[in-house]
Design a protein around this motif. Structure first.
Motif, mmCIF file in Angstrom:
data_model
loop_
_atom_site.group_PDB
_atom_site.id
_atom_site.type_symbol
_atom_site.label_atom_id
_atom_site.label_comp_id
_atom_site.label_asym_id
_atom_site.label_seq_id
_atom_site.Cartn_x
_atom_site.Cartn_y
_atom_site.Cartn_z
ATOM 1 N N UNK A 164 0.858 -1.192 0.000
ATOM 2 C CA UNK A 164 0.000 0.000 0.000
ATOM 3 C C UNK A 164 0.888 1.233 0.000
ATOM 4 N N UNK A 165 0.617 2.141 -0.922
ATOM 5 C CA UNK A 165 1.408 3.369 -1.026
ATOM 6 C C UNK A 165 0.653 4.497 -0.344
ATOM 7 N N UNK A 166 1.258 5.059 0.693
ATOM 8 C CA UNK A 166 0.684 6.210 1.381
ATOM 9 C C UNK A 166 1.286 7.476 0.778
ATOM 10 N N UNK A 167 0.411 8.413 0.431
ATOM 11 C CA UNK A 167 0.821 9.609 -0.293
ATOM 12 C C UNK A 167 0.297 10.836 0.443
ATOM 13 N N UNK A 168 1.185 11.791 0.675
ATOM 14 C CA UNK A 168 0.806 13.020 1.359
ATOM 15 C C UNK A 168 0.484 14.111 0.347
ATOM 16 N N UNK A 169 0.028 15.233 0.859
ATOM 17 C CA UNK A 169 -0.185 16.424 0.047
ATOM 18 C C UNK A 169 0.335 17.629 0.817
ATOM 19 N N UNK A 170 0.439 18.749 0.116
ATOM 20 C CA UNK A 170 0.791 19.996 0.791
ATOM 21 C C UNK A 170 -0.404 20.943 0.750
ATOM 22 N N UNK A 171 -0.874 21.278 -0.448
ATOM 23 C CA UNK A 171 -1.974 22.234 -0.567
ATOM 24 C C UNK A 171 -3.336 21.590 -0.394
ATOM 25 N N UNK A 172 -3.472 20.316 -0.691
ATOM 26 C CA UNK A 172 -4.794 19.684 -0.636
ATOM 27 C C UNK A 172 -5.225 19.342 0.784
ATOM 28 N N UNK A 225 -4.804 16.522 2.327
ATOM 29 C CA UNK A 225 -5.249 15.133 2.423
ATOM 30 C C UNK A 225 -4.078 14.175 2.538
ATOM 31 N N UNK A 226 -4.385 12.967 3.005
ATOM 32 C CA UNK A 226 -3.457 11.840 2.950
ATOM 33 C C UNK A 226 -4.202 10.687 2.309
ATOM 34 N N UNK A 227 -3.544 10.030 1.343
ATOM 35 C CA UNK A 227 -4.190 8.975 0.575
ATOM 36 C C UNK A 227 -3.503 7.631 0.804
ATOM 37 N N UNK A 228 -4.291 6.574 0.626
ATOM 38 C CA UNK A 228 -3.766 5.214 0.526
ATOM 39 C C UNK A 228 -4.060 4.721 -0.879
ATOM 40 N N UNK A 229 -3.026 4.333 -1.616
ATOM 41 C CA UNK A 229 -3.166 3.872 -2.995
ATOM 42 C C UNK A 229 -2.936 2.374 -3.026
ATOM 43 N N UNK A 230 -3.871 1.661 -3.641
ATOM 44 C CA UNK A 230 -3.824 0.202 -3.618
ATOM 45 C C UNK A 230 -3.851 -0.345 -5.034
ATOM 46 N N UNK A 231 -2.911 -1.230 -5.318
ATOM 47 C CA UNK A 231 -2.865 -1.971 -6.579
ATOM 48 C C UNK A 231 -3.382 -3.373 -6.285
ATOM 49 N N UNK A 232 -4.693 -3.534 -6.381
ATOM 50 C CA UNK A 232 -5.318 -4.786 -5.951
ATOM 51 C C UNK A 232 -4.898 -5.982 -6.788
ATOM 52 N N UNK A 233 -4.764 -5.799 -8.095
ATOM 53 C CA UNK A 233 -4.439 -6.939 -8.962
ATOM 54 C C UNK A 233 -2.952 -7.057 -9.261
ATOM 55 N N UNK A 234 -2.137 -6.237 -8.604
ATOM 56 C CA UNK A 234 -0.677 -6.327 -8.693
ATOM 57 C C UNK A 234 -0.169 -6.210 -10.129
#
Length: 371
Positions: free
Chosen positions: A61-69, A71-80
């Motif tokens: 799972x890739x956790x991605x931050x923001x500066x202006x938005x 938000x913090x996101x979790x990005x998932x590649x379910x099917x790899x």
């Protein structure tokens, strides 16, 4: 100051909407990105507003931050298949949550004046996860207030506190420093002094020394001072700000006040105003052997230079602790004076490929190599 940066500081939501409406992965055509022979770039994730710092969990799972938005996101590649197919917003409305780091299953997020923690984040992704405050007494100054964070080999969380200005000497010693603390927020201390604004650091895979990028001051012209790549093998070193820039440029206002003989000089002077941000030592097996233990740097790009510079991924090659070359690795987001992307961070995947975040095109790219 350019309109773009004024909007970033005053009306971040406006710029975010402009990016979302005017920029897409198609505008950052992979065909225009120049890479060394054998390397390829593809889109790993798109429509990730203001994608900044990245942290990849052991499960992928890739956790991605923001500066202006905010938000913090979790990005998932379910099917790899190396393309994200699920994006979860795990936090919103935060104050410049630029920094993300993982330890023992907990996600740490750095805002301007505090560090928060989402316990056991992967078991709570879809449940509006709550957070606890680890520490909330960092300075509130917003200039260079966004923070990159990372856990070091010593188990401590390293947290920079940028200078609250373009050039100044603050009475608060926390400004223009890299600090560190235990994971529970205790034993906060200054590790390095004289660091104007670092938004990326990593530890050498063999020596375990801390290396970091640092953004040089503005308003001295197009060609000085350089950004810097520095090495901090021990606590207590001073890297020159605000007295000395690069290896030998005395500041016109503060240069006479410091002792230049006591400052640690950069291992490599980078381009002037390239806005060097995320950096990472390459330790994977996908790229050729001569890339092993070398440094990839995301150069976000200049904002007030008469001719733009940066907007690329650079490579610094080392021989021990000495830099032997500094060269572009991936470039093409800048065509003349036209910008289609601004690299922010570099993250290595388990297979040895590299992820690159882009807060202008709201995308994350993947760089691979085939023999």
């Amino acid at each position: 100051m350019r309109v773009e940066n004024w909007l970033y500081n005053i009306f971040p939501g406006i710029l975010l909407l402009l990016n979302l409406s005017c920029t897409s992965k198609d505008e950052t055509s992979n065909n225009q990105i120049k890479l060394p022979a054998g390397f390829k770039i593809s889109v790993y994730a798109e429509n990730i507003p203001n994608a900044r710092s990245m942290e990849l969990s052991e499960s992928g799972i890739l956790f991605v931050s923001t500066r202006t938005a905010g938000n913090v996101y979790a990005l998932i590649d379910n099917d790899k298949n190396f393309k994200v197919d699920e994006v979860i917003t795990i936090a919103s409305g935060l104050d410049m949550p630029n920094g993300v780091a993982l330890k023992d299953g907990d996600l740490y997020v750095a805002e301007v004046s505090r560090v928060i923690k989402f316990p056991q984040i992967e078991t709570n992704l879809r449940n509006s996860p709550s957070f606890t405050i680890v520490r909330d007494d960092f300075p509130t100054a917003r200039s260079h207030g966004w923070k990159f964070i990372k856990f070091g080999p010593d188990g401590k969380l390293y947290i920079p506190v940028g200078a609250p200005c373009n050039i100044c000497l603050s009475e608060d010693p926390r400004f223009a420093s890299i600090m560190r603390m235990n994971a529970n927020g205790s034993e906060l201390e200054i590790y390095s002094h004289g660091v104007r604004n670092t938004v990326g650091f990593d530890w050498h895979p063999i020596t375990k020394d801390l290396w970091f990028t640092d953004n040089g001051r503005d308003m001295l012209g197009d060609n000085i001072p350089p950004d810097e790549l520095n090495r901090a093998p021990e606590i207590g070193l001073h890297f020159g700000y605000p007295f000395l820039h690069g290896r030998n440029i005395l500041d016109p206002e503060f240069g006479s006040q410091g002792d230049t003989s006591s400052y640690s000089k950069p291992v490599q002077e980078l381009g002037p105003h390239v806005a060097a941000l995320g950096m990472e030592f390459y330790t994977g097996n996908m790229f050729p052997e001569d890339y092993r233990n070398q440094i990839f740097i995301a150069e976000h790009g200049s904002w007030n230079r008469s001719k733009k510079i940066g907007y690329r991924i650079s490579l610094v090659r080392l021989n021990g602790n000495e830099a032997i070359s500094y060269e572009p690795f991936a470039e093409g987001w800048l065509q003349g004076e036209s910008v289609s992307g601004r690299p922010v961070d570099v993250e290595q995947m388990p297979d040895g490929s590299l992820l690159i975040s882009d807060d202008f095109a709201n995308a994350i790219y993947r760089i691979t190599y085939e023999r």
